[in-house]
Write an enzyme that holds these catalytic residues in place. Structure first.
Site, PDB file in Angstrom:
ATOM      1  N   ARG A   1     -10.299 -11.474   1.712  1.00 22.01           N
ATOM      2  CA  ARG A   1     -11.156 -12.521   1.148  1.00 22.01           C
ATOM      3  C   ARG A   1     -10.451 -13.881   1.172  1.00 22.01           C
ATOM      4  O   ARG A   1     -11.102 -14.917   1.235  1.00 22.01           O
ATOM      5  CB  ARG A   1     -11.582 -12.129  -0.270  1.00 22.01           C
ATOM      6  CG  ARG A   1     -10.475 -12.109  -1.290  1.00 22.01           C
ATOM      7  CD  ARG A   1     -10.812 -11.286  -2.522  1.00 22.01           C
ATOM      8  NE  ARG A   1     -10.886  -9.863  -2.218  1.00 22.01           N
ATOM      9  CZ  ARG A   1     -11.172  -8.934  -3.132  1.00 22.01           C
ATOM     10  NH1 ARG A   1     -11.422  -9.277  -4.384  1.00 22.01           N
ATOM     11  NH2 ARG A   1     -11.221  -7.662  -2.780  1.00 22.01           N
TER      12      ARG A   1
ATOM     13  N   LYS B   1       0.837  -1.194   0.000  1.00 16.09           N
ATOM     14  CA  LYS B   1       0.000   0.000   0.000  1.00 16.09           C
ATOM     15  C   LYS B   1       0.878   1.252   0.000  1.00 16.09           C
ATOM     16  O   LYS B   1       2.014   1.237   0.509  1.00 16.09           O
ATOM     17  CB  LYS B   1      -0.858   0.053   1.270  1.00 16.09           C
ATOM     18  CG  LYS B   1      -1.920  -1.014   1.407  1.00 16.09           C
ATOM     19  CD  LYS B   1      -2.633  -0.857   2.746  1.00 16.09           C
ATOM     20  CE  LYS B   1      -3.672  -1.936   2.951  1.00 16.09           C
ATOM     21  NZ  LYS B   1      -4.835  -1.734   2.066  1.00 16.09           N
TER      22      LYS B   1
END
Length: 468
Positions: free
Chosen positions: A316, A242
């Site tokens: 996920r 990120k």
């Protein structure tokens, strides 16, 4: 948590009077002269030097719904000094749900992180009512709901320098130990051999992953609800790292796990007649030579495979293992997952609203109603099969981070793992954090979802699901 007491004897401390109650001429004059004094959460201060009480706070109630009382309570407790006794004068015959909302707001608005330099308020809050015993249950339920939110906020606000998977698992064990009827198991090391997604995501960190199963199973319960929460204790994005600004708040990436744990503990506190199991896959998504890579193929608990196409879509991956475990081992009637999953949630719905996905209209309606009652809003988004081709992989059953609408694609990825049960997925990344005080929310972690889940579970009777 500070103490709230029901009483029918007014004292001499700072008094809160809901606008719309019987007011003397002095208060009426102030309300008349103050535009918008009755707005929800608006506090108008009436100083009364050399008189008793020396200060009166007029709290606006808007339309008088439970949410308005909650907002008034939060605003009032922020206005009061930490060490002063705050008295709230309630009108005769006030509804029990109003008292519950007010008490929740007082506790939620008065929250401070447990390790903050400034301690929580020490002054007592007294609710002055004409029949205290009639409101005792409302106060108890408000306290349990607020305690759940406080715990979820505390866990989420804890810096990741402390909050690794081992620490988080230990907190769950400690909380469960204080409540009879709860069981907890923590899997680590070789016990995680089938949890390929969790091992992949946690493999880059010096803090190994954990898988925690917290269970409330009251005698005679036939309905089994499984709550799954994403528990990434810090998210660097992994090799798909990120940018700096995107990493600042990633201690909150376990907000879903915090909420499902807090709700399950709350179910035990309320002695709800429903079996509830909380599953928290806990990992730190770090950057190192052992971190999982784009292009890696991951084998999940259910034996299916995913090609990793973005290691910053790690939530996920760990949820897939937990959902597969729930379907294969627990065989529940219903599964609800909460996850700080996608930034697309905030783009689509803003900071106060979660994205709800479910193929079940009645379950979606029941969760939406439970969230509205808690002041935790959600909006249902579509599970469109038009995007299924985007999940195609040439080397695995699916890819992990396909192109397309971000929140929808994540939900479609997870859909494969729920099994043949009723299910709902809540993407609550945006509302899990508040940049400033906002009604009953305090700056920082919001504990989003804990009170919604408690509301939903409280509506179950142990054998039937609302709207089923």
């Amino acid at each position: 948590m500070f103490h709230i007491r029901l009483t029918d004897v007014p004292g001499t401390s700072t008094r809160v009077v809901p606008v719309g109650s019987e007011l003397d001429a002095e208060m009426s004059a102030l309300v008349t002269a103050t535009d918008g004094a009755d707005a929800r959460g608006r506090i108008t201060v009436l100083p009364r030097p050399l008189r008793s009480p020396a200060r009166v706070l007029l709290a606006g109630l808007g339309d008088g719904a439970e949410a308005d009382w909650r907002a008034a309570g939060a605003a009032a407790v922020r206005e009061a000094a930490d060490d002063e006794v705050l008295e709230v004068q309630l009108p005769a015959g006030v509804a029990t749900e109003s008292v519950r909302g007010l008490a929740e707001g007082l506790w939620l608005g008065g929250y401070r992180y447990r390790d903050a330099p400034k301690p929580v308020r020490s002054g007592e809050v007294r609710l002055i009512v004409d029949n205290p015993s009639a409101y005792a249950e409302s106060l108890t339920r408000a306290q349990i709901a607020a305690r759940a939110a406080w715990l979820a906020r505390d866990l989420t606000n804890t810096p990741s320098s402390l909050k690794n998977p081992e620490w988080f698992a230990a907190q769950i064990v400690a909380e469960a130990a204080t409540r009879p009827g709860l069981t907890v198991s923590v899997r680590a090391g070789d016990e995680l051999a089938r949890f390929g997604g969790l091992l992949a995501v946690g493999g880059g960190s010096v803090s190994p992953p954990r898988f925690v199963e917290l269970s409330w199973q009251p005698p005679g319960a036939t309905l089994h609800v499984v709550l799954v929460g994403k528990g990434i204790t810090f998210d660097t994005g992994g090799i798909s790292i990120k940018p700096r600004d995107g990493m600042k708040l990633m201690k909150k990436d376990m907000g879903g796990a915090a909420a499902v744990v807090a709700a399950t503990l709350g179910a035990a506190d309320l002695d709800l007649p429903v079996r509830v199991t909380a599953l928290t896959p806990l990992a730190e998504n770090a950057v190192s030579g052992s971190a999982f890579r784009p292009g890696d193929v991951i084998t999940h608990y259910d034996g299916s495979t995913s090609e990793n196409t973005n290691s910053d879509a790690e939530g996920r991956i760990v949820l897939a293992d937990a959902l597969g475990y729930a379907a294969d081992v627990l065989h529940p009637d219903l599964v609800i997952d909460l996850a700080t999953l996608t930034g697309a949630n905030a783009v689509a719905l803003g900071k106060r609203t979660a994205a709800l996905f479910s193929p079940d209209d009645q379950l979606a309606a029941a969760l939406t109603a439970a969230g509205a009652a808690a002041g935790e809003l959600m909006w249902r988004l579509p599970l469109s099969d038009d995007y299924l081709d985007n999940l195609h992989s040439d080397i695995a059953d699916r890819i992990s981070a396909p192109a397309g609408p971000g929140s929808v694609m994540a939900a479609l990825f997870l859909r494969d793992f729920f099994g043949d049960v009723r299910w709902a997925h809540l993407d609550m990344s945006a509302p899990s954090w508040a940049e400033s005080h906002d009604l009953e929310l305090t700056k920082g972690a919001t504990g989003w979802g804990a009170r919604t889940l408690l509301n939903y579970l409280s509506a179950l009777d142990g054998g039937e699901q609302p709207g089923a």
